[in-house]
Design an enzyme around this catalytic site. Structure first.
Site, PDB file in Angstrom:
ATOM      1  N   LYS A  35      87.597  80.962 114.563  1.00 50.73           N
ATOM      2  CA  LYS A  35      87.679  79.524 114.790  1.00 50.73           C
ATOM      3  C   LYS A  35      89.110  79.094 115.112  1.00 50.73           C
ATOM      4  O   LYS A  35      89.590  78.088 114.625  1.00 50.73           O
ATOM      5  CB  LYS A  35      87.174  78.767 113.558  1.00 50.73           C
ATOM      6  CG  LYS A  35      85.723  79.091 113.209  1.00 50.73           C
ATOM      7  CD  LYS A  35      85.252  78.266 112.029  1.00 50.73           C
ATOM      8  CE  LYS A  35      85.096  79.123 110.805  1.00 50.73           C
ATOM      9  NZ  LYS A  35      84.638  78.386 109.629  1.00 50.73           N
ATOM     10  N   CYS A  36      89.785  79.871 115.934  1.00 48.80           N
ATOM     11  CA  CYS A  36      91.205  79.658 116.245  1.00 48.80           C
ATOM     12  C   CYS A  36      91.337  79.314 117.723  1.00 48.80           C
ATOM     13  O   CYS A  36      90.494  79.702 118.535  1.00 48.80           O
ATOM     14  CB  CYS A  36      91.946  80.970 115.932  1.00 48.80           C
ATOM     15  SG  CYS A  36      93.659  81.041 116.428  1.00 48.80           S
ATOM     16  N   GLY A  37      92.389  78.618 118.066  1.00 47.67           N
ATOM     17  CA  GLY A  37      92.648  78.322 119.476  1.00 47.67           C
ATOM     18  C   GLY A  37      92.826  79.584 120.312  1.00 47.67           C
ATOM     19  O   GLY A  37      92.638  79.558 121.526  1.00 47.67           O
TER      20      GLY A  37
END
Length: 170
Positions: A35-37
């Site tokens: 769930k990271c950029g």
């Protein structure tokens, strides 16, 4: 002299796996997050894996929630997310810590071999470590370094042969 082959890691099902299983291969070891950029790097990592896996290249993914809690609590959700959204087929392992007193011993070793800028600690998801065929860490890449920028280093390592003889296995 220690190498990555001296370490054992946990698979997603909780079983232990020795990194000796990857002896003689060029490895890219990555702390990942779903769930990271930077999560879209999974796509590029998978493309590199597809391109070079038959030449002795492996990517080892280690989910980590130490940076803004950007990983699923359940490892099954993590592996499903990676497979469904990015077609990940390279090995993913159990969720770990990469910094602090509970840091996985493998990542403690990796950081000792190649420190980061100003500190050895890993600063964010998708820090990458390139390991040669002898199990030695040859490079550390920042989270923002895209997999495509690492490709030339992978090709160079794949072209080098091991400098020691593997023990005979029956």
């Amino acid at each position: 002299m220690k190498t990555v082959y001296d370490y054992t890691v946990k698979k997603t099902n909780g079983d232990e796996q020795s990194l000796k299983n990857f002896e003689g291969k060029v490895l890219l070891i990555v702390n990942t997050a779903s769930k990271c950029g930077l999560t879209p790097q999974f796509k590029d990592l998978q493309e590199l894996y597809n391109k070079y896996k038959d030449q002795g290249f492996e990517i080892l993914g280690f989910p980590c929630s130490q940076f803004n809690n950007q990983e699923f609590d359940n490892i099954e959700e993590t592996t499903q997310f990676c497979q469904v959204n990015y077609g990940v087929t390279f090995p993913m392992f159990a969720k770990i810590d990469v910094n602090g007193e509970n840091a996985d011993p493998l990542f403690t070793y990796l950081k000792e071999q190649k420190g980061g800028v100003l500190s050895k600690d890993i600063k964010w998801n998708f820090t990458k470590f390139l390991v040669n065929r002898n199990g030695q860490v040859v490079e550390r890449y920042a989270p923002t370094t895209t997999p495509s920028k690492i490709e030339k280093d992978i090709i160079q390592q794949l072209s080098l042969q091991e400098t020691h003889h593997k023990p005979f296995h029956e």
